[in-house]
Design an enzyme around this catalytic site. Structure first.
Site, mmCIF file in Angstrom:
data_model
loop_
_atom_site.group_PDB
_atom_site.id
_atom_site.type_symbol
_atom_site.label_atom_id
_atom_site.label_comp_id
_atom_site.label_asym_id
_atom_site.label_seq_id
_atom_site.Cartn_x
_atom_site.Cartn_y
_atom_site.Cartn_z
ATOM 1 N N PRO A 114 10.238 39.146 3.488
ATOM 2 C CA PRO A 114 9.482 38.928 2.205
ATOM 3 C C PRO A 114 8.398 40.190 1.965
ATOM 4 C CG PRO A 114 8.738 37.681 3.315
ATOM 5 C CD PRO A 114 9.615 37.940 4.144
ATOM 6 N N ASP B 216 3.768 43.178 3.357
ATOM 7 C CA ASP B 216 4.119 41.928 2.873
ATOM 8 C C ASP B 216 4.312 40.538 2.687
ATOM 9 O OD1 ASP B 216 5.219 39.886 5.225
ATOM 10 O OD2 ASP B 216 5.239 39.993 7.334
ATOM 11 N N HIS B 217 4.767 40.093 2.163
ATOM 12 C CA HIS B 217 4.037 38.969 0.943
ATOM 13 C C HIS B 217 3.805 37.979 1.697
ATOM 14 C CE1 HIS B 217 2.620 37.616 -2.277
ATOM 15 N NE2 HIS B 217 3.702 38.404 -3.326
ATOM 16 N N ARG B 218 4.142 37.989 3.197
ATOM 17 C CA ARG B 218 3.564 36.323 4.239
ATOM 18 C C ARG B 218 1.762 36.631 4.023
ATOM 19 N NH1 ARG B 218 7.655 37.160 8.759
ATOM 20 N NH2 ARG B 218 6.241 39.515 8.662
ATOM 21 N N ILE B 219 1.368 38.346 4.085
ATOM 22 C CA ILE B 219 0.107 37.529 4.299
ATOM 23 C C ILE B 219 -0.769 39.056 3.880
ATOM 24 C CG2 ILE B 219 0.436 37.773 7.360
ATOM 25 C CD1 ILE B 219 0.609 40.382 7.488
#
Length: 476
Positions: A278, A448-451
């Site tokens: 994502p 990376d929108h997870r981090i």
């Protein structure tokens, strides 16, 4: 010939076809004092000296390599080899590398020829320990080749006579001796009432005897309003239709199909893998007047704009380590201890990202020198694996082509990638309302929108812009 090297792994293959040397010993019976006589029967034990033929495997030259292509064999069949000598040049998904031998011996047989590919771990040649074993190794290679190309048994011939059709029994209305509940569709009940048909006297043909609209219309003697569904096509016709639907569209006239190279296959695999991450994108305009002035001063000393941008990115990442982090398993992320800037470079037949390691710590002039060496290696396909797969952040610059802005695809295993456009004169207004012309470049970052979150990326871009707009720290 490539100058980098890697060593192949080989496994001994033991054969019993060579001469057998027997060693024998015997012990004669002899009396032993104060003990009963013991007789040792003579035994014969044979020791077999086996020939040693080793398989030369296709090495894994990078973590993403699944197959390799033989560029050239540096030795011919029957030629003697010494430990550490280069034997073959292999093209991986990123570079060409010399492969060395771990053993002394003779190149007995070449299994995979020049220009051919083989999966990692497959045998590409045979190495004999002695000259006398070369012929045996060649026979073994020939037997393997014949086994690999052995034709499969032909399919049974198709019968000329068609298979007999199986008659389907006509639906039989269920007959009940006593009264039964009438099951009909709502539309069938409406039609029965409209045409004054006793719905209880109609035998339904629907599932479980349900009365349908067509049953009512048939009982009323009128043509059915909906045509009955066509019979199911034969199995062969259905298979043909499915194959036609899934087959690719026909090629246009004079078109040709070109298979991917190893590098293009690797790029394709990485791009598909990146779709599972994502991502989001943030753009930021940066004033480059001061950077352009500095570039004109340091350009005669061999400094490139790529080195300046990589240095600025490295210094900004040092203040925002989360943008330099990476997430590989979807369950945790890693703060990388080094800032390694990978820079996208277009080469003949593909794309590669040489890595400027410790970009935040290296001197600008040393960084530029290192970059020129990496580009030379990349274009001659001589990069070592650690020189292209150790990046923690990627920089892609299309400004030299006049592109004002673009979005880059995030490489797998990294937290962010920066896309840099061209610096162009732009009319801007200051806080007092006065207009002026300044050089601006648009920087877009995909993360990376997870981090990495929006505020993290905005803060990083602000720091990057301050360094570029006040570039004196780049030369310190």
């Amino acid at each position: 010939m490539a100058v980098s090297s890697s060593s192949f792994l080989s496994t001994p293959f033991l054969s019993n076809s060579k001469s057998t040397i027997s060693f024998a010993y015997s012990v004669s019976p002899a009396p032993i004092p104060s003990l009963r006589r013991v007789v040792f029967r003579s035994h014969r034990r044979a020791m077999t000296v086996r020939s040693k033929i080793r398989e030369i495997f296709m090495p894994a030259l990078s973590s993403t390599m699944t197959e390799g292509k033989i560029v050239s064999w540096l030795k011919t069949e029957g030629e003697k080899l010494a430990k550490g000598q280069s034997v073959v040049v292999v093209e991986s998904d990123k570079a060409d590398m010399d492969v060395e031998t771990f053993y002394d011996g003779y190149l007995a047989a070449i299994v995979v020829g020049e220009g051919e590919t083989a999966p990692v771990g497959a045998a590409i040649g045979l190495l004999a320990e002695t000259e006398a074993e070369i012929e045996e190794a060649k026979n073994k290679a020939a037997s393997k080749s014949s086994a690999a190309v052995a034709p499969s048994p032909p399919p049974p011939p198709a019968t000329s006579s068609p298979a007999p059709a199986i008659a389907q029994p006509a639906p039989v209305a269920a007959v009940s001796d006593g009264p039964r509940k009438t099951v009909a569709t709502p539309y069938a009940k409406k039609l029965a009432k409209q045409h004054k048909v006793d719905i209880g006297s109609i035998a339904g043909t629907g599932p479980f005897g349900r009365i349908t609209a067509s049953d009512v219309e048939a009982a009323a003697g009128i043509a059915p309003s909906v045509a009955p569904p066509p019979p199911p096509p034969p199995a062969s016709a259905a298979a043909t239709a499915k194959a036609t639907a899934t087959s690719s569209p026909p090629l246009l006239p004079d078109s040709s199909v070109v298979p991917f190279t190893a590098m293009q296959s690797a790029v394709s695999k990485n791009m598909i893998e990146s779709l599972s991450v994502p991502t989001f994108r943030v753009g930021y305009p940066v004033n480059t007047d001061a950077l352009d002035t500095l570039y004109e001063k340091v350009k005669p000393k061999g400094v490139t704009m790529t080195a300046l941008l990589a240095k600025a990115a490295g210094m900004a990442l040092a203040q925002h380590p989360v943008v330099n982090a990476s997430c590989k398993d979807g369950k945790s992320f890693t703060y990388n201890s080094n800032i390694n800037i990978a820079v996208a470079v277009a080469i003949n037949g593909g794309l590669i990202t040489p890595v400027l390691q410790d970009a935040d710590k290296l001197d600008l002039y040393l960084l530029s020198q290192k970059w020129k060496e990496l580009v030379g290696k990349a274009r001659s396909k001589q990069l070592q694996p650690h020189e292209y797969n150790s990046g923690t952040f990627t920089l892609s610059n299309l400004g030299m082509f006049g592109v004002d802005r673009f979005d880059a695809i995030l490489p797998p295993g990294q937290g962010a990638i920066m896309a840099v456009g061209a610096s162009k004169p732009t009319v801007v207004a200051d806080k007092d309302g006065f207009f002026s012309v300044k050089n601006k470049m648009m920087v877009n970052v995909t993360a990376d929108h997870r981090i990495v979150y929006g505020a993290d990326l905005a803060a990083f871009l602000q720091t990057f812009a301050k360094i570029v707009e006040n570039p004196d720290s780049l030369t310190l």
